[in-house]
Design a protein around this motif. Structure first.
Motif: not given
Length: 841
Positions: A673-679, A730-734
């Protein structure tokens, strides 16, 4: 592993990935002889692997305008003039710079893989040719306030070693090497000083101390070489209004010949201790302190002894005991009457930056033995009545060090008022099992949030359980082995000794001169209920940095737990599976050898022949032990469930959702899930997959959220403590919540199971963001009786870090169980308990 509740200011030992840091890992770092190491800065062992990394070429483009002009971390320390740490910016450009989207950030000088940057947001602008002053935390020393700062923060900087960055944006940086920081385009300027691993150019700026800052010259030369651009000197803070800049002006004096030396102050121990957490005699020479020796520590790197005045004053805030640091085997014995002269020091175990309490000590001592064989002062009995229910006063996130102690109101104040004194506990329930460092935790408040099996439940940030105490031993192991105890046992009889502070304890520690004996509470490892043939069983288990070179006994014990205690689940989400060469950092990322060894052990234990699915991470990009490349993995029993293999999933490709209703599916299985997001920077990425059980589709997402490394501990001198790592979780959770919400929107009847080590509590902002307060997912731990809601024990607190969450379509068709086989026991295979859900799709 995972970090402890709020405890996580403590760097995890090399190899932890997640708590405490709770806690990375809630398990403390190794320490010599269980005690403090005074020679190396705290955490440097974990930073050694970073020290040889060269400077990235990105630092070859110096800033054309704003730069860090001066850095001072000695504010408020012994010998300091200024009361606060500060960072000064300067602008050599022709135009003003808007600072409203900038921050000053600080990283410890010896970061580990789980170290966190601390940030101070900026406001206003930096005029062309102007200066800008950022004031940071105050100490207890110093006589001169800074010129009015243009921005203020609460960062407690080291006086001698650290890294400061001027950053575009206010999100905390995640880099912990010079190369990675150089590659981060948000870094506008960076200054490493002292022995900082992260710096620009040939080396860090030299010479920083309690009395010296490091500063650029008047020309503000910026060659991107900290060692060349900065020199040490007197601090000269200057703000945007032009106030300051030349340092405090001393009164006119005649040229001194030879400054007079003040004679040592003749003091009592309670004078040294004072009525706050720090000594009014910090850094000063004292003499004539008298008392009776109550304990001797003749091992480890913090050798010395405690002595106590048998004639107390009338102030309950002032301790009558103090530690004398000798640095070698003391020549005194318990019962000796001594007179001590030396220098008073407020020592911070682990360093000032981790936020722990100070221990007042006498260093460089001259000890005179007056007589021997004297009775030890009667101990203060710590019990339910004596110890307050409230844990610590609040300072709005600031330091409580300067506040007068209120020992009748707060447990942390009571313990501080008794620091170094002879104390005693009676028969006390064990709430934290004996660990590898020969220490355990008890509670002196047995009715305080008891669990069903004898622990103490951590129920919220405002309830850290004031009755917890660590117990260590001054008794030589050659005389008596440290007792082995599990949660729910009783340390029976009396345990007596000086009260010390231990940065790994979450409160204070009794250094036992006499130890009680262990009476078993009778708990045994649990076995989960048997599922019906119509129920699919799905489990999660953090296996604590499992690598092929681990002892076969660990693989066998994990196999027994899965086969016997969990009854061979159909699907298992594993966290902390390392690559084929474990912690060797050589580019290897495959983990087939680790998984082959584990599945063979499971089959040998009578379990199924599990297959597995996983995605190898990009080397060194998922956090955890450097070189370990931990990841989440699915094991599954092909005789019971089918894995839906769908190509396209890799380390950097985001999984998506297609179709509607029964046709809803993942674009890749497994997929991230979204592996490139800075989260997900330096953190494990969620692994999503499809399974089928009896023709019904199951969506399962395995997780291992970011660690609690960098958080201030619940025993911090900053109250309430800052949970800086929470921002990333929290960013990861969202992100994950939005993915699950999209899946449930595509198919409102989708059966979704989200599970793993979320490194946070059921009441935390991260977990409630993931569940949307129960609207999107049900956190099954909340369906258990309150006294059973835990999967992990840290610093004597039984708490929740591991979770199984299900979609609304499933929450009435599940049986859920936390299977306690590790966290409550001295003999642990992992520091986490596994969990299992039995469900009917």
């Amino acid at each position: 592993m995972s970090h402890s509740p709020e405890g996580a200011s403590r760097p995890a030992r090399p190899g932890t990935s997640g708590q405490a840091a709770q806690a990375g890992s809630a398990t403390p770092p190794p320490r010599p002889a269980l005690l403090r190491k005074r020679v190396l800065p705290f955490g440097i062992a974990g930073a050694v692997v970073l020290a040889g990394i060269g400077v990235h070429s990105a630092f070859a483009t110096p800033s054309a305008d704003a730069v860090v002009a001066e850095v001072y971390g000695g504010g408020g320390n012994a010998g300091a003039t200024y009361t606060n740490d500060f960072v000064e910016l300067a602008n050599s450009g022709a135009s003003a710079l808007d600072l409203s989207d900038y921050s000053i950030q600080y990283l410890s000088g010896a970061p580990t893989a789980t170290s966190k940057w601390q940030a101070t947001p900026l406001t206003g602008s930096l005029a062309a040719g102007g200066r800008y002053l950022v004031g940071e935390v105050a100490g207890t020393g110093g006589s001169t306030a800074l010129p009015t700062p243009d921005a203020t923060g609460t960062i407690a900087m080291s006086a001698t070693s650290g890294t400061i960055a001027l950053v575009q944006g206010t999100d905390a940086l995640t880099c912990v090497t010079a190369a990675d920081c150089a590659a981060d385009s948000r870094v506008k300027d960076l200054v490493g000083f002292g022995t900082a691993v992260v710096h620009e150019g040939s080396g860090p700026a030299a010479g920083a101390s309690n009395t010296a800052s490091v500063a650029r010259g008047s020309a503000l030369a910026d060659t991107d070489d900290n060692a060349a651009d900065f020199t040490a000197g007197d601090p000269t803070p200057q703000n945007a209004a032009g106030t300051g800049g030349s340092g405090p002006t001393p009164p006119p004096t005649s040229p001194p010949t030879s400054p007079p030396t003040s004679p040592p102050a003749a003091v009592k121990i309670h004078d040294i201790q004072g009525d706050t957490r720090v000594s009014p005699y910090e850094g000063k020479a004292v003499s004539g302190a008298t008392g009776i020796v109550t304990g001797v520590r003749a091992y480890g790197s913090s050798q010395g002894f405690w002595f106590q005045d048998p004639h107390p004053d009338s102030d309950p805030r002032t301790s009558e005991g103090v530690f004398v640091y000798t640095g070698s085997t003391p020549t005194v014995s318990v019962g000796d009457s001594v007179s001590v002269a030396g220098t008073v020091s407020d020592y911070y175990p682990g360093g000032t930056t981790v936020g722990g309490q100070a221990v007042t000590e006498i260093t460089k001592p001259t000890v005179t033995t007056v007589s021997s064989g004297n009775p030890v002062p009667a101990p203060v009995v710590l019990d339910d009545k004596e110890v307050p229910d409230s844990f610590a006063p609040s300072a709005g996130g600031g330091s409580i060090e300067s506040l007068p102690l209120r020992p009748s109101e707060y447990a942390l104040d009571l313990y501080a008022s008794l620091e170094g004194m002879n104390v005693q506990i009676g028969s006390s329930r064990v709430v934290g099992a004996t660990d590898p460092y020969s220490e355990l935790w008890v509670t002196v408040k047995p009715k305080q949030n008891p669990t069903k099996r004898g622990g103490t439940l951590y129920t919220g940030y405002d309830a850290p359980n004031s009755g917890r105490l660590m117990v260590q031993s001054l008794i030589p192991t050659s005389t008596s082995a440290f007792p082995t105890a599990d949660v729910g046992d009783t340390l029976k009889g009396t345990t007596t000794g000086p009260l010390d502070y231990n940065q790994f304890g979450g409160t204070y520690a009794i250094q036992a001169r006499t130890l009680g004996t262990v009476k078993s509470g009778g708990i045994t490892p649990e076995v989960t209920a048997k599922a019906s043939s119509s129920q699919a069983t799905i489990a999660t288990y953090n296996v604590e940095n499992l690598a092929p070179d681990n002892a076969q006994s660990k693989f066998d014990a994990l196999a027994k737990g899965l086969v016997t205690n969990l009854r061979s689940p159909d699907v298992v989400a594993l966290e902390e599976i390392q690559d084929n060469d474990g912690a060797t950092d050589d580019g290897v990322v495959a983990a087939d050898q680790t998984l082959t060894k584990l599945t063979a052990a499971i089959a040998a234990a009578g379990g199924p022949h599990y297959q597995w699915r996983e995605i190898d991470p990009v080397n060194d990009k998922d956090g955890g032990e450097p070189g370990g490349n931990i990841r989440s993995v699915f094991l599954f029993n092909p005789d019971r469930v089918s894995f839906v293999d769908r190509a396209g999933g890799d380390a950097t490709t985001a999984v998506g959702i297609t179709g509607k209703g029964d046709a809803t599916q993942l674009t890749a299985s497994p997929g991230r899930i979204a592996p490139n997001d800075p989260a997900w920077d330096s953190s494990r990425k969620p692994l999503a997959a499809e399974f089928t059980f009896r023709g019904k589709k199951l969506f399962v997402i395995a997780n291992h959220f970011d660690s609690k490394g960098g958080d201030q501990g619940i025993d911090s001198r900053f109250q309430p403590p800052v949970r800086s790592s929470e921002v990333q979780r929290v960013r990861q959770a969202i992100l994950e919540h939005d993915f699950v919400a999209q899946l449930e929107a595509a198919d409102p009847k989708a059966d979704v199971v989200v599970l793993g080590d979320l490194n946070d509590y059921q009441f935390s902002p991260a977990v409630t963001s993931l569940t949307d307060n129960g609207k999107t997912l049900t956190d099954l731990v909340n369906t258990l009786p309150a006294a059973e809601r835990y999967s992990y024990v840290y610093e004597g607190n039984s708490q929740v870090l591991d979770h199984i969450l299900v979609s609304p379509d499933l929450d009435k068709r599940v049986d859920y169980d936390v299977v306690h086989i590790n966290s409550e026991f001295a003999d642990q295979t992992s520091d986490h308990d596994p969990q299992i859900v039995r469900l009917k799709p």
